[in-house]
Design an enzyme around this catalytic site. Structure first.
Site: not given
Ligand SMILES: Nc1nc2c(c(=O)[nH]1)N[C@H]1C(S)=C(S)[C@@H](COP(=O)(O)OP(=O)(O)OC[C@H]3O[C@@H](n4cnc5c(=O)[nH]c(N)nc54)[C@H](O)[C@@H]3O)O[C@H]1N2
Ligand SMILES: Nc1nc2c(c(=O)[nH]1)N[C@H]1C(S)=C(S)[C@@H](COP(=O)(O)OP(=O)(O)OC[C@H]3O[C@@H](n4cnc5c(=O)[nH]c(N)nc54)[C@H](O)[C@@H]3O)O[C@H]1N2
Ligand SMILES: [Mo]
Length: 750
Positions: A113, A115
């Site tokens: 998993y 991005w």
């Molecule tokens: N506590 C907490 N944890 C969370 C979340 C949260 O809200 N709270 N959000 C979750 C969510 S929604 C997400 S999507 C995840 C995101 O978690 P990840 O998607 O695992 O985070 P990234 O840092 O984008 O990891 C992508 C990796 O791919 C590498 N990469 C970039 N380009 C390439 C390429 O071309 N080839 C290869 N092999 N590698 C490459 C980058 O260097 C990086 O290390 O985190 C989750 N974790």
């Molecule tokens: N700049 C930037 N943008 C991103 C990403 C990034 O790494 N960087 N990651 C992307 C990815 S993979 C994803 S999945 C999306 C995620 O998009 P979201 O899930 O919308 O984003 P989060 O930042 O996890 O959470 C948004 C807000 O929800 C609020 N929140 C948390 N728990 C609760 C709850 O129980 N109730 C309510 N009402 N609010 C709550 C928190 O205050 C938090 O700041 O963002 C994407 N956008």
């Molecule tokens: Mo995500």
């Protein structure tokens, strides 16, 4: 382009949008915003430092303890030796073959998993999955950390795939602008998160739309723990995290007792309201879901709940729900309950009304486009049946052979011997990282393709250095964007890095499956093939796409795919004629009570939405760890990407923890203090920011820091996942519960 020196300027695309890149002497030296972006962001500013950073993986590397004695225990502490590509390929391919022979392909975990980077061909997950399919398959993963729980629950309610609902059936910004009077945003709509979108978002417009909404006298209310989850022009109704279901139930209760519930709509378009009503009114459990009841849970005063419910019933209302709400224990409930609340309002299927999910989560949600897919590198067929919910990887490693529930099925965790990861950083994204560190010792072998020495690469046995998009050619396009980019190779590969395609081609050759994997084509051939397939698909829809040589010379084009009207095809036609256009649910209607879910017999997801308190939250009155931690996405970057270069900036690490003035005063803390954030699972450092824009009792620490030392030591840079809990949202969704965690904060001396 050339300016007299050997400086070249080109445009490239990324998950956070397009930008200009200056290259000089094979180095990226500067970046600038793309001229068509009305609201560009600063994420690429760090790119020159990051791409050439000392933390790049220079050569294929093998962990000493593994190479010498196949010892799994030194992951995260051992040194690595660098080997030539040929030798590393030989060792890796022999090891993959050994595992296959000894344990079968069911012992290979390739969920992988993450991005990775934008670009249609060099999509790391497609590459690793195709390779593993060529050698007989792998254990895959279902869903995402983003929306795993919603992807399980919402098809039971509306019948369609959740992401299709988000991307194709919801109203676009223009429709909302023209029709909505009240916008009720659970978890806000945050322009910071809209900076990114899978595959790219070129015109960043979320902040602009929200400002226009308010200028147009739309009432926009952000409900949740942080004021900063919506632009300043919006109102803020502070509410405790994890409590939205209680608040939504109370809003529903007011509609019911004040005769504001649309009974005609409920009769015609929904099923099961009669079985939900006794719960709402408290006939079945003795507890009416009244505003007084909810106020004690969510922290919103009863008068405010009455006022909001009346306003929602009397105006054209759109309820939006952030993806974050389902990234929590019982995350199914606010999602289901928001649909029930919208059904009681009776406006579903009208323009700018009803309920929508993930606006602001990524920049592509809310853009109205004519659907145009394509340019996907085929992953082939996976002969292995075993699939885990993506966020259950820790349990899978800990409990091989153990059964678990998932959305009505009883599955068994496979016994994993080899993990192959390309394009993700589980030591950023997974919960309870100290526990993952222990589970991670179990497999025989872990192979990672990665450009940087991330916390995951450091915990692998074999690391292949991958290129970044700037070191290879690709096509940039997202199904949620109307621009198309040629992404030229800007610089030679850094160190000895190779793209994922050539890494897997090298392994495939040694394993006798090169013809299947490459079909005799180079990366350039494939880009040409995928591009021509895409052009043909577009032409079928009457959309003209330039040929590849033209795109290469132009660098980018804008495709004529912006849709003028609403794209809510299925709910609008359902509203017009529910008999002719039924929803794909068992009843053909919106399911307020689901016989299917009821038949599963789960106590953590009943037949109708309900308030089920999370195990860790405000109401659990935990004296040792009284603060509710939310861990949102970082505003200044994408997850953990470019972290090593960002961490070099003076004062940038540890990450910033936001806390309310009363909570800070009670602990003798002030802005700028270095603090320890801790609970029974772990601890990390953070820099304190005291702010009245966060609700009392809640602290926020963004994700994105790389996980540091293994074991119980304090994590230096502030990774919140040393504190979060690794538990599924419920037996139904089994999503990630990152937002369900309690912590305490104290001052770090010295
Ligand atoms: N506590 C907490 N944890 C969370 C979340 C949260 O809200 N709270 N959000 C979750 C969510 S929604 C997400 S999507 C995840 C995101 O978690 P990840 O998607 O695992 O985070 P990234 O840092 O984008 O990891 C992508 C990796 O791919 C590498 N990469 C970039 N380009 C390439 C390429 O071309 N080839 C290869 N092999 N590698 C490459 C980058 O260097 C990086 O290390 O985190 C989750 N974790
Ligand atoms: N700049 C930037 N943008 C991103 C990403 C990034 O790494 N960087 N990651 C992307 C990815 S993979 C994803 S999945 C999306 C995620 O998009 P979201 O899930 O919308 O984003 P989060 O930042 O996890 O959470 C948004 C807000 O929800 C609020 N929140 C948390 N728990 C609760 C709850 O129980 N109730 C309510 N009402 N609010 C709550 C928190 O205050 C938090 O700041 O963002 C994407 N956008
Ligand atoms: Mo995500």
């Amino acid at each position: 382009m050339a300016d007299g020196s050997n400086r070249q300027t080109r445009i490239t695309s990324s998950h956070w949008g397009a930008f200009e890149v200056d290259v000089e002497n094979d180095h990226i030296v500067a970046t600038r915003p793309f001229l068509c972006d009305p609201d560009p962001n600063g994420i690429p500013d760090i790119l020159p430092a990051a791409v050439h950073h000392r933390s790049r993986v220079a050569r294929p590397s093998i962990r000493c303890g593994w190479l010498e004695q196949r010892d799994p225990t030194g992951r995260g502490t051992d040194d690595f030796v660098e080997l030539p590509w040929d030798e590393a390929f030989d060792i890796a391919s022999q090891e993959i073959e050994r595992i296959r022979q000894a344990y079968g392909n069911e012992a290979i975990y390739g969920g992988s998993y993450g991005w990775a980077s934008a670009g249609r061909f060099h999509h790391a997950q497609s590459q690793v999955h195709r390779f593993l399919n060529c050698i007989g398959g792998y254990v895959a993963s279902f869903g995402s950390y983003s929306t795993g729980c919603a992807q399980a629950i919402m098809p039971h309610v509306f019948g369609v795939n959740f992401l299709t609902y988000c991307y194709e059936h919801q109203d676009g910004w223009q429709t909302i602008h023209d029709n909505t009077e009240t916008l009720v945003m659970f978890g806000g709509i945050n322009p910071k998160n809209s900076k990114v979108s899978m595959g790219g978002v070129t015109e960043h417009e979320t902040a602009g739309w929200l400002n226009r909404f308010v200028a147009n006298e739309m009432h926009c209310i952000n409900i949740g723990p942080q004021r900063t989850d919506a632009p300043d022009c919006c109102d803020w109704l502070p509410a405790r995290p994890g409590s939205d279901t209680a608040l939504m139930l109370a809003l529903a209760y007011v509609l019911q007792i004040e005769g504001l519930s649309d009974t005609d709509f409920l009769d015609r378009y929904t099923v099961g309201f009669d079985r939900f009503l006794p719960y709402l009114m408290g006939y079945s459990d003795g507890q009416p879901k009244s505003p007084d009841w909810a106020a004690a849970i969510c922290g919103v005063a009863p008068e405010k709940i009455f006022e909001l419910a009346r306003r929602m019933a009397k105006t054209r209302t759109l309820i939006t729900v952030a993806w974050s709400l389902q990234r929590a224990e019982h995350g199914e409930q606010p999602y289901w309950m928001s649909a029930v609340l919208a059904a009681m309002l009776g406006q579903i299927g009208l323009p700018g009304c009803g309920v929508g999910y993930g606006y602001g989560a990524i920049g592509g949600v809310g853009k109205s486009l004519i659907g145009l897919r394509g340019m996907t590198f085929s992953q082939g067929e996976n002969p292995v049946q075993a699939v885990i919910p993506v966020a259950r990887i820790g349990d899978m490693l800990r409990y091989p052979g153990q059964t678990y529930d998932f959305n009505g099925k009883r599955n068994t965790y496979p016994d994993i011997r080899l993990i192959y990861w390309a394009g993700g950083n589980p030591y950023h994204h997974h919960q309870d990282l100290n526990a993952l560190h222990d589970a991670w010792q179990k497999p025989d072998t872990i192979i990672v393709n990665e450009p940087w020495w991330t916390s995951t690469a450091k915990r692998a046995d074999i690391v292949f250095p991958a290129t970044t998009p700037y070191e290879r050619e690709d096509i940039g396009r997202s199904n949620l964007d109307d621009y198309l980019f040629h992404m030229p190779q800007l610089i030679p590969p850094v160190g000895e890095a190779r793209d994922d395609y050539s890494i897997f081609a090298g392994l495939a050759e040694r394993m006798g499956v090169a013809p299947d994997f490459t079909e005799g084509k180079s990366a350039e051939d494939w880009i040409g093939t995928l591009y021509e397939e895409f052009r043909a698909l577009a032409e079928d829809k009457g959309i003209e796409v330039p040929d590849l040589p033209t795109l290469k010379s132009e660098n980018w084009v804008r495709l004529p795919i912006l849709a003028n009207g609403p794209n809510r095809t299925f709910l609008a036609s359902f509203r017009v004629d529910p008999e002719r256009s039924p929803l794909p649910t068992p009843s053909g209607k919106i399911e307020i009570f689901s016989d299917t879910i009821h038949s599963f017999g789960y106590d953590d997801c009943l037949g109708h939405p309900a308030w089920l308190p999370p195990s860790e939250w405000f109401g659990s009155a935990n004296e040792k760890f009284p603060l509710h931690l939310v861990s949102p996405q970082p505003g200044d970057k994408l997850h953990s990407q470019f972290e090593s270069a960002l961490a070099d900036v003076a004062g940038a690490r540890p990450e910033t923890l936001v806390m309310s003035p009363d909570n800070a005063a009670a602990r003798g803390l002030s802005t700028g203090d270095l603090v320890r954030v801790f609970n029974a699972r772990g601890s990390c450092r953070a820099r304190l920011s005291v702010s009245d824009e966060i609700q009392s009792g809640v602290v926020a620490l963004p994700t994105g820091a790389w996980f540091g030392d293994p074991g119980g030591n304090i994590d230096q840079d502030g990774n919140p996942n040393v504190l979060t809990r690794d538990v599924g949202t419920s037996r139904l969704g089994q999503g990630c519960s990152a937002h369900t965690a309690l912590v305490e904060v104290s001052k770090l001396e010295g």
